[in-house]
Scaffold this motif. Structure first.
Motif, mmCIF file in Angstrom:
data_model
loop_
_atom_site.group_PDB
_atom_site.id
_atom_site.type_symbol
_atom_site.label_atom_id
_atom_site.label_comp_id
_atom_site.label_asym_id
_atom_site.label_seq_id
_atom_site.Cartn_x
_atom_site.Cartn_y
_atom_site.Cartn_z
ATOM 1 N N THR A 156 7.222 7.324 11.075
ATOM 2 C CA THR A 156 6.479 8.122 10.105
ATOM 3 C C THR A 156 5.134 7.479 9.801
ATOM 4 O OG1 THR A 156 8.568 8.893 9.137
ATOM 5 C CG2 THR A 156 6.599 9.170 7.812
ATOM 6 N N GLN A 157 5.027 6.176 10.024
ATOM 7 C CA GLN A 157 3.748 5.498 9.838
ATOM 8 C C GLN A 157 2.662 6.059 10.767
ATOM 9 O OE1 GLN A 157 3.954 3.799 7.164
ATOM 10 N NE2 GLN A 157 4.516 1.671 7.526
ATOM 11 N N LEU A 158 3.071 6.543 11.932
ATOM 12 C CA LEU A 158 2.075 6.972 12.921
ATOM 13 C C LEU A 158 1.283 8.191 12.472
ATOM 14 C CD1 LEU A 158 4.123 6.314 16.186
ATOM 15 C CD2 LEU A 158 2.281 4.931 15.214
ATOM 16 N N PRO A 159 1.919 9.308 12.079
ATOM 17 C CA PRO A 159 1.099 10.417 11.572
ATOM 18 C C PRO A 159 0.321 10.053 10.322
ATOM 19 C CG PRO A 159 3.449 10.876 11.295
ATOM 20 C CD PRO A 159 3.340 9.691 12.181
ATOM 21 N N LEU A 160 0.887 9.220 9.451
ATOM 22 C CA LEU A 160 0.157 8.812 8.248
ATOM 23 C C LEU A 160 -1.067 7.978 8.610
ATOM 24 C CD1 LEU A 160 3.119 7.880 5.857
ATOM 25 C CD2 LEU A 160 1.771 9.996 5.920
ATOM 26 N N LEU A 192 7.976 14.905 3.890
ATOM 27 C CA LEU A 192 9.401 15.234 3.999
ATOM 28 C C LEU A 192 10.238 13.978 4.195
ATOM 29 C CD1 LEU A 192 11.560 17.450 4.199
ATOM 30 C CD2 LEU A 192 11.140 17.521 6.661
ATOM 31 N N VAL A 193 9.773 13.080 5.054
ATOM 32 C CA VAL A 193 10.526 11.846 5.297
ATOM 33 C C VAL A 193 10.497 10.948 4.067
ATOM 34 C CG1 VAL A 193 10.590 9.707 6.642
ATOM 35 C CG2 VAL A 193 10.188 11.888 7.789
ATOM 36 N N LEU A 194 9.325 10.765 3.474
ATOM 37 C CA LEU A 194 9.205 9.850 2.336
ATOM 38 C C LEU A 194 10.014 10.326 1.133
ATOM 39 C CD1 LEU A 194 5.400 8.956 2.534
ATOM 40 C CD2 LEU A 194 7.357 7.670 3.422
ATOM 41 N N ALA A 195 10.092 11.636 0.955
ATOM 42 C CA ALA A 195 10.902 12.172 -0.142
ATOM 43 C C ALA A 195 12.378 12.234 0.229
ATOM 44 C CB ALA A 195 10.398 13.565 -0.523
ATOM 45 N N GLY A 196 12.655 12.526 1.492
ATOM 46 C CA GLY A 196 14.033 12.705 1.913
ATOM 47 C C GLY A 196 14.818 11.418 2.033
ATOM 48 N N CYS A 197 14.144 10.300 2.298
ATOM 49 C CA CYS A 197 14.861 9.033 2.469
ATOM 50 C C CYS A 197 15.616 8.628 1.196
ATOM 51 C CB CYS A 197 13.887 7.942 2.912
ATOM 52 S SG CYS A 197 14.676 6.344 3.210
ATOM 53 N N VAL A 217 10.855 3.108 1.132
ATOM 54 C CA VAL A 217 9.664 3.957 1.199
ATOM 55 C C VAL A 217 8.444 3.216 0.674
ATOM 56 C CG1 VAL A 217 8.581 6.002 0.213
ATOM 57 C CG2 VAL A 217 10.885 6.154 1.152
ATOM 58 N N LEU A 218 8.585 2.589 -0.485
ATOM 59 C CA LEU A 218 7.461 1.850 -1.053
ATOM 60 C C LEU A 218 7.070 0.683 -0.156
ATOM 61 C CD1 LEU A 218 8.445 1.831 -4.840
ATOM 62 C CD2 LEU A 218 6.684 3.214 -3.719
ATOM 63 N N GLY A 219 8.073 0.048 0.450
ATOM 64 C CA GLY A 219 7.778 -1.047 1.374
ATOM 65 C C GLY A 219 7.002 -0.576 2.585
ATOM 66 N N SER A 220 7.394 0.566 3.153
ATOM 67 C CA SER A 220 6.685 1.087 4.322
ATOM 68 C C SER A 220 5.251 1.479 3.959
ATOM 69 C CB SER A 220 7.440 2.274 4.917
ATOM 70 O OG SER A 220 7.459 3.372 4.026
ATOM 71 N N LEU A 221 5.063 2.060 2.781
ATOM 72 C CA LEU A 221 3.712 2.434 2.355
ATOM 73 C C LEU A 221 2.845 1.195 2.111
ATOM 74 C CD1 LEU A 221 4.455 5.417 -0.063
ATOM 75 C CD2 LEU A 221 3.504 5.519 2.263
ATOM 76 N N LEU A 222 3.446 0.147 1.566
ATOM 77 C CA LEU A 222 2.696 -1.089 1.352
ATOM 78 C C LEU A 222 2.288 -1.705 2.681
ATOM 79 C CD1 LEU A 222 1.609 -3.284 -0.519
ATOM 80 C CD2 LEU A 222 3.875 -4.358 -0.468
ATOM 81 N N ILE A 223 3.202 -1.707 3.650
ATOM 82 C CA ILE A 223 2.871 -2.216 4.987
ATOM 83 C C ILE A 223 1.729 -1.411 5.593
ATOM 84 C CG2 ILE A 223 3.741 -2.510 7.337
ATOM 85 C CD1 ILE A 223 6.540 -2.937 6.042
ATOM 86 N N LEU A 224 1.793 -0.085 5.463
ATOM 87 C CA LEU A 224 0.730 0.774 5.988
ATOM 88 C C LEU A 224 -0.598 0.460 5.314
ATOM 89 C CD1 LEU A 224 -0.314 3.213 7.625
ATOM 90 C CD2 LEU A 224 0.494 4.681 5.755
ATOM 91 N N LEU A 225 -0.580 0.297 4.011
ATOM 92 C CA LEU A 225 -1.817 0.011 3.272
ATOM 93 C C LEU A 225 -2.438 -1.299 3.725
ATOM 94 C CD1 LEU A 225 -3.756 0.722 0.932
ATOM 95 C CD2 LEU A 225 -2.210 -0.526 -0.589
ATOM 96 N N LEU A 226 -1.625 -2.333 3.838
ATOM 97 C CA LEU A 226 -2.155 -3.644 4.233
ATOM 98 C C LEU A 226 -2.616 -3.647 5.686
ATOM 99 C CD1 LEU A 226 0.454 -5.981 2.478
ATOM 100 C CD2 LEU A 226 -1.879 -5.439 1.735
ATOM 101 N N ALA A 227 -1.838 -2.996 6.570
ATOM 102 C CA ALA A 227 -2.228 -2.931 7.981
ATOM 103 C C ALA A 227 -3.522 -2.134 8.144
ATOM 104 C CB ALA A 227 -1.107 -2.311 8.803
ATOM 105 N N ARG A 228 -3.606 -1.014 7.451
ATOM 106 C CA ARG A 228 -4.809 -0.182 7.522
ATOM 107 C C ARG A 228 -6.026 -0.951 7.021
ATOM 108 N NH1 ARG A 228 -7.620 3.139 4.112
ATOM 109 N NH2 ARG A 228 -8.592 4.981 5.098
#
Length: 265
Positions: A156-160, A192-197, A217-228
């Motif tokens: 899900t990180q990829l489309p985001l 859908l994934v972030l809410a459904g998990c 979910v919050l962990g994945s978003l934090l990883i995305l934010l830092l990587a981005r």
């Protein structure tokens, strides 16, 4: 717009996504147009869900054997099923970040080099060791079913990433996906994934499951934010290699976090 949405609902974009991201026996879509490459992106999370289901099933099946051996066999399947695609991106990104010396041009140049340096080998070794340890812990405590969500959230990180970050090259492996990305469908897939998990984990495990789902979910978003943030600072965008590295880093950290959260001290 209706015709484009109907195109998404047809299974051809799923076959394209599955063949690109895995070695699983998806039907061969044949020649892929740039537009079809873009329309495959919203299916990436679903491919992750299928991959997670396979990994969880194998880990559960091997649960009666020695946890270390079961974890090794599960990890072998995990790596094989992706064809090492994201590990390759991790390796190239590690070499580029260490050898690029904060130079955008040098970093992009190193990522094109097919050879692997010490940073690449070290990064792959550490990721595989960490994944093996997380798998062994979950298998030993009968929590293999939690593996279902890790590849799902990682992909899900990829489309985001594509929705929020510019592409760093003029042309490259991900340029068609970026240029032809159906943004509304990609946002819908991500939300859908972030809410459904959390909801699905809550349905299985009650309040504890909801809290674990929210943490993942919050962990994945934090990883995305830092990587981005790191990608923008170094190369003013992302590449196919850094996207692959993001998947591997997300899987590894979420797997370790899941093991720590699910297993009582």
């Amino acid at each position: 717009m209706t015709d484009r949405f109907l195109d998404l609902l047809r299974l051809r974009p799923l076959w394209i996504a599955g063949r690109f991201l895995t070695r699983l026996p998806f039907p061969d879509p044949g020649c892929v147009t740039p537009a079809e490459a873009g329309w495959a992106v919203p299916w990436y999370p679903f491919v992750g869900l299928l991959l997670g289901g396979l990994i969880a099933l194998v880990a559960w099946t091997l649960g009666s054997t020695d946890p270390s051996v079961a974890a090794a066999l599960t990890l072998l399947l995990w790596v094989w099923s992706t064809g090492g695609l994201h590990l390759d991106g991790l390796a190239d990104s590690a070499d580029a970040w260490v050898g690029g010396l904060a130079s955008r041009e040098r970093t992009l140049e190193i990522m094109k080099d097919p050879r692997s340096g010490p940073a690449a080998v070290t990064a792959i070794a550490l990721v595989l060791i960490a994944k093996w340890a997380g798998l062994a812990a979950l298998i030993a405590h009968g929590e293999s079913w939690l593996l279902l969500w890790i590849p799902l959230l990682a992909r899900t990180q990829l489309p985001l990433l594509l929705l929020t970050t510019p592409y760093a090259r003029k042309r490259g492996m991900a340029s068609d996906q970026v240029n032809q990305l159906p943004r509304r469908a990609a946002w819908m897939a991500g939300v859908l994934v972030l809410a459904g998990c959390p909801l699905s984990l809550g349905w299985i495990g009650g309040l504890t499951g909801v809290l674990m789902g929210l943490a993942l979910v919050l962990g994945s978003l934090l990883i995305l934010l830092l990587a981005r943030r790191s990608m923008l600072a170094r190369i003013a965008g992302f590449t196919g290699d850094t996207a692959g590295a993001l998947v591997e880093i997300t899987e590894t950290l979420l797997l370790l976090a899941t093991a720590l959260l699910a297993i009582p001290f």
